[in-house]
Design a protein around this motif. Structure first.
Motif, PDB file in Angstrom:
ATOM      1  N   TYR A  44       4.037  -3.117  10.929  1.00 39.40           N
ATOM      2  CA  TYR A  44       4.135  -3.674   9.894  1.00 39.40           C
ATOM      3  C   TYR A  44       3.019  -5.165  10.193  1.00 39.40           C
ATOM      4  N   ASN A  45       3.057  -5.192  11.314  1.00 40.77           N
ATOM      5  CA  ASN A  45       2.237  -6.613  11.061  1.00 40.77           C
ATOM      6  C   ASN A  45       1.155  -6.423  10.729  1.00 40.77           C
ATOM      7  N   ARG A  46       0.550  -5.193  10.572  1.00 39.36           N
ATOM      8  CA  ARG A  46      -1.015  -5.063   9.842  1.00 39.36           C
ATOM      9  C   ARG A  46      -0.775  -5.339   8.093  1.00 39.36           C
ATOM     10  N   HIS A  47       0.521  -5.162   7.444  1.00 39.42           N
ATOM     11  CA  HIS A  47       1.148  -4.974   6.262  1.00 39.42           C
ATOM     12  C   HIS A  47       0.985  -6.973   6.145  1.00 39.42           C
ATOM     13  N   SER A  48       1.976  -7.089   7.285  1.00 46.09           N
ATOM     14  CA  SER A  48       1.449  -8.732   6.695  1.00 46.09           C
ATOM     15  C   SER A  48       0.644  -9.673   7.108  1.00 46.09           C
ATOM     16  N   THR A  49      -0.469  -8.943   7.919  1.00 46.31           N
ATOM     17  CA  THR A  49      -1.050 -10.178   7.683  1.00 46.31           C
ATOM     18  C   THR A  49      -2.096  -9.221   6.936  1.00 46.31           C
ATOM     19  N   GLY A  50      -2.602  -8.082   6.652  1.00 47.15           N
ATOM     20  CA  GLY A  50      -3.439  -7.850   5.882  1.00 47.15           C
ATOM     21  C   GLY A  50      -4.379  -7.056   6.232  1.00 47.15           C
ATOM     22  N   GLY A  51      -3.827  -6.384   7.630  1.00 47.46           N
ATOM     23  CA  GLY A  51      -5.094  -5.631   8.117  1.00 47.46           C
ATOM     24  C   GLY A  51      -4.857  -3.720   7.291  1.00 47.46           C
ATOM     25  N   ASP A  52      -5.947  -3.655   8.246  1.00 50.47           N
ATOM     26  CA  ASP A  52      -6.633  -2.223   7.301  1.00 50.47           C
ATOM     27  C   ASP A  52      -5.471  -1.259   7.716  1.00 50.47           C
ATOM     28  N   LEU A  53      -4.843  -1.126   6.540  1.00 52.91           N
ATOM     29  CA  LEU A  53      -3.992  -0.013   6.196  1.00 52.91           C
ATOM     30  C   LEU A  53      -4.011   0.932   5.443  1.00 52.91           C
ATOM     31  N   PRO A  54      -3.404   1.987   4.736  1.00 54.07           N
ATOM     32  CA  PRO A  54      -3.447   2.646   3.637  1.00 54.07           C
ATOM     33  C   PRO A  54      -2.526   1.574   2.216  1.00 54.07           C
ATOM     34  N   GLN A  55      -2.429   2.082   1.352  1.00 54.86           N
ATOM     35  CA  GLN A  55      -2.614   0.630   0.361  1.00 54.86           C
ATOM     36  C   GLN A  55      -0.561   1.272   0.420  1.00 54.86           C
ATOM     37  N   ALA A  56       0.236   0.032   0.310  1.00 56.92           N
ATOM     38  CA  ALA A  56       1.966   0.214   0.403  1.00 56.92           C
ATOM     39  C   ALA A  56       2.373  -0.255  -0.583  1.00 56.92           C
ATOM     40  N   ILE A  57       3.484   0.646  -0.871  1.00 59.06           N
ATOM     41  CA  ILE A  57       4.530   0.255  -2.089  1.00 59.06           C
ATOM     42  C   ILE A  57       5.212  -0.431  -1.775  1.00 59.06           C
ATOM     43  N   LYS A  58       6.121  -1.337  -2.439  1.00 61.71           N
ATOM     44  CA  LYS A  58       7.503  -2.127  -1.486  1.00 61.71           C
ATOM     45  C   LYS A  58       8.428  -1.943  -2.860  1.00 61.71           C
ATOM     46  N   LEU A  59       9.678  -1.076  -2.371  1.00 54.87           N
ATOM     47  CA  LEU A  59      10.827  -0.436  -3.379  1.00 54.87           C
ATOM     48  C   LEU A  59      11.979  -1.356  -2.297  1.00 54.87           C
ATOM     49  N   GLY A  60      11.947  -2.595  -2.839  1.00 54.03           N
ATOM     50  CA  GLY A  60      12.878  -3.631  -3.242  1.00 54.03           C
ATOM     51  C   GLY A  60      12.137  -4.382  -1.701  1.00 54.03           C
ATOM     52  N   ARG A  61      12.424  -4.081  -0.581  1.00 50.56           N
ATOM     53  CA  ARG A  61      12.164  -5.050   0.630  1.00 50.56           C
ATOM     54  C   ARG A  61      11.646  -3.586   1.391  1.00 50.56           C
ATOM     55  N   ARG A  62      11.504  -2.218   1.079  1.00 52.15           N
ATOM     56  CA  ARG A  62      11.164  -1.320   2.330  1.00 52.15           C
ATOM     57  C   ARG A  62       9.965  -0.919   1.396  1.00 52.15           C
ATOM     58  N   LEU A  63       9.056  -1.122   2.670  1.00 56.23           N
ATOM     59  CA  LEU A  63       7.385  -0.189   3.194  1.00 56.23           C
ATOM     60  C   LEU A  63       7.775   0.900   2.491  1.00 56.23           C
ATOM     61  N   ARG A  64       6.831   2.016   1.587  1.00 52.43           N
ATOM     62  CA  ARG A  64       6.377   2.931   1.680  1.00 52.43           C
ATOM     63  C   ARG A  64       5.044   3.954   1.441  1.00 52.43           C
ATOM     64  N   PHE A  65       4.675   4.482   1.951  1.00 55.79           N
ATOM     65  CA  PHE A  65       2.745   5.154   1.377  1.00 55.79           C
ATOM     66  C   PHE A  65       3.004   6.578   1.394  1.00 55.79           C
ATOM     67  N   HIS A  66       2.685   6.178   0.074  1.00 56.17           N
ATOM     68  CA  HIS A  66       2.391   8.032  -1.203  1.00 56.17           C
ATOM     69  C   HIS A  66       0.916   8.394   0.317  1.00 56.17           C
ATOM     70  N   PRO A  67       1.651   9.758   0.232  1.00 56.33           N
ATOM     71  CA  PRO A  67       1.056  10.846   1.407  1.00 56.33           C
ATOM     72  C   PRO A  67      -0.737  11.002   0.586  1.00 56.33           C
ATOM     73  N   ALA A  68      -0.993  10.437  -0.182  1.00 59.50           N
ATOM     74  CA  ALA A  68      -2.041  10.855  -1.406  1.00 59.50           C
ATOM     75  C   ALA A  68      -3.818   9.847  -0.227  1.00 59.50           C
ATOM     76  N   ASP A  69      -2.532   8.397  -0.947  1.00 62.34           N
ATOM     77  CA  ASP A  69      -3.006   7.242  -0.166  1.00 62.34           C
ATOM     78  C   ASP A  69      -3.432   7.142   1.615  1.00 62.34           C
ATOM     79  N   VAL A  70      -2.531   7.983   1.884  1.00 59.68           N
ATOM     80  CA  VAL A  70      -3.235   7.891   3.123  1.00 59.68           C
ATOM     81  C   VAL A  70      -3.826   8.401   3.692  1.00 59.68           C
ATOM     82  N   ASP A  71      -3.834  10.061   2.741  1.00 61.64           N
ATOM     83  CA  ASP A  71      -5.229  10.922   3.716  1.00 61.64           C
ATOM     84  C   ASP A  71      -6.315  10.633   2.376  1.00 61.64           C
ATOM     85  N   SER A  72      -6.296   9.780   1.607  1.00 61.16           N
ATOM     86  CA  SER A  72      -7.933   9.175   1.366  1.00 61.16           C
ATOM     87  C   SER A  72      -8.280   7.785   2.201  1.00 61.16           C
TER      88      SER A  72
END
Length: 93
Positions: A25-53
């Motif tokens: 959550y901290n890295r997402h809110s500060t623009g840190g190094d993470l895979p691309q996130a998907i926001k579904l409403g207020r919730r964060l989700r990550f696509h496995p293919a994005d995580v793998d790449s």
């Protein structure tokens, strides 16, 4: 049509990466190094293919450093002189 892979929650991503969930959550809110996130409403989700790449991009090639025979010796950190330096000082006195 069936979904082969489900989206990862921040908790699942944290477990996969060996990090604390709050770190995700901290890295997402500060623009840190993470895979691309998907926001579904207020919730964060990550696509496995994005995580793998993203993980593949994080890998660094294991290339040993090339040492040239003409390269200068590395500078020593300040501190106690070596035995050789101590003997040289004693002999010069």
């Amino acid at each position: 049509m069936t979904m082969e892979k489900k989206l990862l929650t921040p908790k699942a991503l944290a477990e996969l990466l060996g990090l604390a969930e709050q770190t995700i959550y901290n890295r997402h809110s500060t623009g840190g190094d993470l895979p691309q996130a998907i926001k579904l409403g207020r919730r964060l989700r990550f696509h496995p293919a994005d995580v793998d790449s993203w993980l593949e991009c994080q890998r660094k090639p294991a290339v040993p450093p090339v040492l040239s025979p003409h390269s200068a010796p590395s500078a020593r950190r300040p501190g106690r002189p070596t035995n050789e330096e101590q003997i040289a000082v004693r002999l010069s006195l």
